[in-house]
Structure formats: structure tokens, C-alpha cells
Design a protein around this motif. Structure first.
Motif, short mmCIF file in Angstrom:
data_model
loop_
_atom_site.label_atom_id
_atom_site.label_comp_id
_atom_site.label_asym_id
_atom_site.label_seq_id
_atom_site.Cartn_x
_atom_site.Cartn_y
_atom_site.Cartn_z
N MET A 9 0.62 -43.60 4.56
CA MET A 9 -0.62 -44.34 4.79
C MET A 9 -0.35 -45.40 5.85
O MET A 9 0.68 -46.07 5.81
CB MET A 9 -1.12 -44.99 3.50
CG MET A 9 -2.43 -45.72 3.69
SD MET A 9 -3.34 -46.00 2.12
CE MET A 9 -2.79 -47.65 1.74
N LYS A 20 -10.22 -59.82 2.64
CA LYS A 20 -9.91 -58.55 3.30
C LYS A 20 -8.42 -58.26 3.26
O LYS A 20 -8.01 -57.12 3.03
CB LYS A 20 -10.38 -58.59 4.76
CG LYS A 20 -11.87 -58.41 4.90
CD LYS A 20 -12.19 -57.91 6.29
CE LYS A 20 -13.66 -57.65 6.43
NZ LYS A 20 -14.01 -57.30 7.82
N MET A 22 -6.40 -59.28 1.05
CA MET A 22 -6.13 -58.93 -0.33
C MET A 22 -6.48 -57.46 -0.59
O MET A 22 -5.69 -56.73 -1.21
CB MET A 22 -6.93 -59.83 -1.26
CG MET A 22 -6.40 -59.82 -2.67
SD MET A 22 -6.77 -61.38 -3.48
CE MET A 22 -8.55 -61.28 -3.47
N ALA A 23 -7.63 -57.03 -0.12
CA ALA A 23 -8.01 -55.62 -0.27
C ALA A 23 -6.95 -54.73 0.37
O ALA A 23 -6.56 -53.70 -0.19
CB ALA A 23 -9.39 -55.37 0.36
N ILE A 26 -3.86 -54.67 -1.89
CA ILE A 26 -4.11 -53.93 -3.14
C ILE A 26 -4.03 -52.42 -2.87
O ILE A 26 -3.41 -51.67 -3.61
CB ILE A 26 -5.46 -54.35 -3.77
CG1 ILE A 26 -5.35 -55.79 -4.30
CG2 ILE A 26 -5.86 -53.40 -4.89
CD1 ILE A 26 -6.67 -56.41 -4.71
N LEU A 27 -4.65 -51.99 -1.76
CA LEU A 27 -4.57 -50.58 -1.39
C LEU A 27 -3.13 -50.19 -1.08
O LEU A 27 -2.64 -49.14 -1.52
CB LEU A 27 -5.45 -50.31 -0.16
CG LEU A 27 -6.96 -50.31 -0.41
CD1 LEU A 27 -7.73 -50.48 0.89
CD2 LEU A 27 -7.38 -49.00 -1.10
N ALA A 31 -0.83 -47.58 -3.23
CA ALA A 31 -0.33 -46.34 -2.63
C ALA A 31 1.20 -46.27 -2.74
O ALA A 31 1.76 -45.22 -3.07
CB ALA A 31 -0.77 -46.24 -1.17
N MET A 34 2.42 -45.18 -5.92
CA MET A 34 2.23 -43.74 -6.13
C MET A 34 3.21 -42.92 -5.29
O MET A 34 3.07 -41.70 -5.19
CB MET A 34 0.79 -43.36 -5.76
CG MET A 34 -0.26 -43.88 -6.75
SD MET A 34 -1.93 -43.92 -5.99
CE MET A 34 -2.38 -42.18 -6.12
N THR A 36 3.76 -43.25 -1.96
CA THR A 36 3.38 -43.07 -0.56
C THR A 36 4.16 -44.06 0.31
O THR A 36 4.44 -45.18 -0.09
CB THR A 36 1.86 -43.34 -0.40
OG1 THR A 36 1.17 -42.51 -1.33
CG2 THR A 36 1.39 -43.03 1.00
N VAL A 157 -3.91 -41.09 5.34
CA VAL A 157 -4.97 -42.08 5.33
C VAL A 157 -4.63 -43.17 6.34
O VAL A 157 -3.52 -43.68 6.35
CB VAL A 157 -5.12 -42.72 3.93
CG1 VAL A 157 -6.25 -43.74 3.92
CG2 VAL A 157 -5.37 -41.65 2.87
N SER A 158 -5.60 -43.48 7.23
CA SER A 158 -5.43 -44.60 8.17
C SER A 158 -6.65 -45.50 8.03
O SER A 158 -7.77 -45.02 8.06
CB SER A 158 -5.35 -44.10 9.62
OG SER A 158 -4.25 -43.26 9.80
N LEU A 159 -6.42 -46.79 7.91
CA LEU A 159 -7.54 -47.71 7.73
C LEU A 159 -7.43 -48.90 8.69
O LEU A 159 -6.33 -49.34 9.01
CB LEU A 159 -7.58 -48.23 6.28
CG LEU A 159 -7.72 -47.18 5.18
CD1 LEU A 159 -7.55 -47.83 3.81
CD2 LEU A 159 -9.07 -46.46 5.24
N PHE A 160 -8.57 -49.39 9.12
CA PHE A 160 -8.64 -50.60 9.95
C PHE A 160 -9.32 -51.66 9.11
O PHE A 160 -10.46 -51.50 8.70
CB PHE A 160 -9.46 -50.31 11.21
CG PHE A 160 -9.57 -51.47 12.16
CD1 PHE A 160 -8.69 -51.60 13.23
CD2 PHE A 160 -10.55 -52.45 11.99
CE1 PHE A 160 -8.79 -52.67 14.12
CE2 PHE A 160 -10.65 -53.52 12.88
CZ PHE A 160 -9.77 -53.64 13.93
N ILE A 161 -8.60 -52.73 8.83
CA ILE A 161 -9.11 -53.73 7.90
C ILE A 161 -9.29 -55.09 8.56
O ILE A 161 -8.38 -55.58 9.18
CB ILE A 161 -8.16 -53.85 6.67
CG1 ILE A 161 -8.30 -52.55 5.86
CG2 ILE A 161 -8.46 -55.08 5.83
CD1 ILE A 161 -7.45 -52.48 4.63
#
Lengths: 161, 161, 161
Positions: A9, A20, A22-23, A26-27, A31, A34, A36, A157-161
Motif C-alpha cells: 500500500m 487527515k 490520523m486517518a 489508522i489506514l 494494513a 494485516m 501489508t 492500494v494507493s491513496l492521496f491524503i
């Protein structure tokens, strides 16, 4: 770019808002727990989450001004909404504590223990005048966008936060 | 994490801004209309989009304060920019109507009709003191970050909004 | 949706903040330089990054008001934080220049030279009353969400900025 997706990830932490970031943590810790392989790439305002208090010497006037205006470290981040001069942050922290949710500094600590790769964006450090020795871990890798992209293209999974 | 990518899209709706939530629903309903299996995971401020008016009893003072400060439901969300005390929202709604674009409550309704999975984040509900019976659908699934991540790792597109 | 992931990156540029749009262009040009096929889909506030100064005739009063309130073009974007009436932008631009980092208009130019696909969101143009001839490139493709989703489902990396 890589051809097969592995159990990875990738996250760009652009925001320096407490909620943000923190989110993001948490993600990321979820991960990592689990199994990852997680990379968090801190850029722009997000750099405030991986700085320590000290502001190093040898900065020019613009770099000093940036240093004064930005939060000193992860404890200084404010909420993106309803921060109300810090009251929103205080309230959020109190509610988190009463529900036994980990605080942001604790999440950062957990992220490091779980082996999450925390990477600082080279260009943002240059522009904001942040030195390597101001990062929470003086050996923290500092990298460019190409390094992030290579990792992301290989991530599920790739995210921009 | 799963090994093959199926026809899925996963979305974290972190923001409670009307415009961002709308962008999320437009992407989600568009994908669902194309046959994609869509999950929207509402967390932090995003929870305001799936709440109904009622504020339930048995809240402590901090939880009540949170309830007063947050938008009551999806109609109360403000724009992220130029909200100007609600005028920006009014203007945006008017322009959307004149161009026959679905409003945010209509998009939410369409999302439910299309079978989009709306999931509430357990930890955010705890921290913000939101009870299950305050959600628009009392049977709405409430889940943790692990459930989101499992779904995302199996999705072709994952977005953080 | 497509079944195999090719060397593509898809980006939704929802934000009209100078710093976020810049992060988007840095990622996009970085990926394009590595041979990735990049699409940037500009929606909502992000449309300000691909507009030119001219405001065309034949707008109704609501469309004109929108035109006055939105930044005229990419040079008018403000920072998401610490903009301070434009001083933050000026400071950021000065620091970028001193570190020889490309400015936002230069990044846009590079993106076009590298063949990055810049696409305007049809629905947002309608709602905000922006006409095709107001875009920096009058031949710029204007498309709906389905077109973006098809591209994203086939991309290794998809980001919402």
C-alpha cells in the motif's frame, strides 16, 4: 513501472491536518497489521507530522519564517474543520482518549514499530527549508516523486491524503 | 489481502464538504451504473452524509456538543470553498438544478437504489459519539478499517475523498 | 471495466488550491517522464487550473457571478493553508524559485509537452457555467465521469486530489 501487484500500500500524506494525518496512520497501521508492506510519503504540509521540535541553524530568513508558521511537530497539528483555535483538537483528543482510541503521536510510534516505511519528500523539504536533522528520525529516507511512483505502481492500494 | 482484482471500486469518504461528498457520489453512482461493485466507507466528517436528523438520547456532554456542531444530515453540508454562510451552497444548488444535475440527497437515494454498499466507520462513530440509530438506515453496516482495506486491496480503483 | 492493468495513471483534480494542484502536476509529470500514460481529469474547483483569462459572453447572471468569484486562471490559485490574502502564495513561489523548482504555470506547460491528457469534466463545466472557449486549449477534451472511470479501472495508480 512494475508489472505485478504485490501486497503493498502506498500513501501520499500531503495534508498536515490532524484529522487527515490520523486517518492516514489508522489506514497504514491497519494494513501493516494485516501483513501489508506500507509506505507513507510525506510531502508539503504533511512533513509537519514527521518533524521534531528543533529548528536547525543555518536557515535563511524565508526558511525561518516557514519554520515559525508551520506546526513544530505532530502534536501541533490542528483539525481541518472546527479547530477553533485548538479547542476542536482538545475536544477530539479527549473523546479519543475516553474511547481508548490511540492518539496521533501513539499512532506514529505504532507505525514505526510495525515497520511502516516513512519517507520524506525531497522537493518539499527543499522548498520549505526543512533539514534532514529536523526529522524525527535523522536516518529517515528522503526521496523524490519517482521513488514514490515506482512503489505506487506496484501497490494494490494507493491513496492521496 | 486478495490476489486478483475484481470489478470493484472502494472509496473512503472522509470529507463532510458538500462538494467533495457530491464528487464521491457522482463517481460511485457512475461506476455502479457501469456494473462495478462499489463500497463507500464513511469516516470522520463524512459520517454527516449518512446521518438523519434525530439525535438519540443517552449521550454524554461531549457527545452532545459534537452533535450540535456537526451538520444534522446530508442537507446541512457546506461547500469546502466559498460557502459564505450557506450562500455558496444555495448558489451551487440553484445552478445544479438549472442544469438538471441531481442534488446531493438525490444522489444518495440513487446510490442506495443502485445497491452501492454504504458502510459507517466504527471508530469514527465511537469518537464522535454517533449511535447506530442516528444513521439513515438503522441496518447500515458498521465496520472497522480492516474490512475497508480487504475490500480495497481487491478493487481496481481506490480513492480517498 | 478493463481486465488488465496497463502502464497508466489516472488523476481526478478536484481541488483548486495552488499547493494541491502543484502536487498533482508534480506526480503527473514525474510519471509521464517515466513513460506512464497519464490522464488528469479536472473537475469542480480544479477547472480553474485549465482556464484562461477570458470570460466569454452569453452567460446568465449566476454564471457571471461564478466567473467573478473563481480564480481567472492557474496563476490565481491560492494556497490551501496560510494563504494570508496571497502572501503565502508569494512566499511559496519565492522559495520555489530560489530552489529552482518549476512554478505551477511551468508545470502545466511541461504536462502538455509530455503529452499528459488534460480532460475537463463536462458536468462541472455545466454547473459552473464554464464554456469550452474559456479553456486554455479550445480543443481540450470534455468528458463525463464514465470516461474517467473506464480509464481509472485500467490504471495502476488512481488518485483523487
Amino acid at each position: 513501472m512494475a508489472d505485478e501487484k504485490s501486497d503493498k500500500m502506498s500513501m501520499i500524506v500531503f495534508s498536515g491536518d490532524m484529522d487527515k494525518v490520523m486517518a492516514g496512520f489508522i489506514l497504514a497501521t491497519g494494513a501493516a497489521a494485516m501483513g501489508t508492506d506500507v509506505t507513507m510519503f510525506f510531502t508539503f504540509w504533511g512533513l509537519s507530522a514527521i518533524k521534531k521540535n528543533a529548528i536547525s541553524d543555518g536557515k535563511n530568513i524565508m526558511e525561518k519564517m516557514m519554520g515559525w508558521m508551520l506546526p513544530k511537530n505532530i502534536r501541533g497539528l490542528g483539525l481541518s474543520k472546527m479547530n477553533m483555535g485548538g479547542m476542536g483538537r482538545w475536544m477530539m483528543n479527549r473523546m479519543m482518549k475516553s474511547k481508548k482510541v490511540a492518539s496521533l503521536p501513539e499512532l506514529l510510534e505504532t507505525a514505526r514499530e510495525l515497520g511502516i516505511k516513512l519517507v520524506a519528500c525531497k522537493m518539499s523539504m527543499d522548498v520549505m527549508g526543512i533539514k534532514q536533522e529536523e526529522l524525527i528520525d535523522p536516518d529517515m529516507p528522503v526521496a523524490g516523486v519517482a521513488s514514490f511512483l515506482e512503489n505506487a505502481s506496484d501497490s494494490k492500494v494507493s491513496l492521496f491524503i
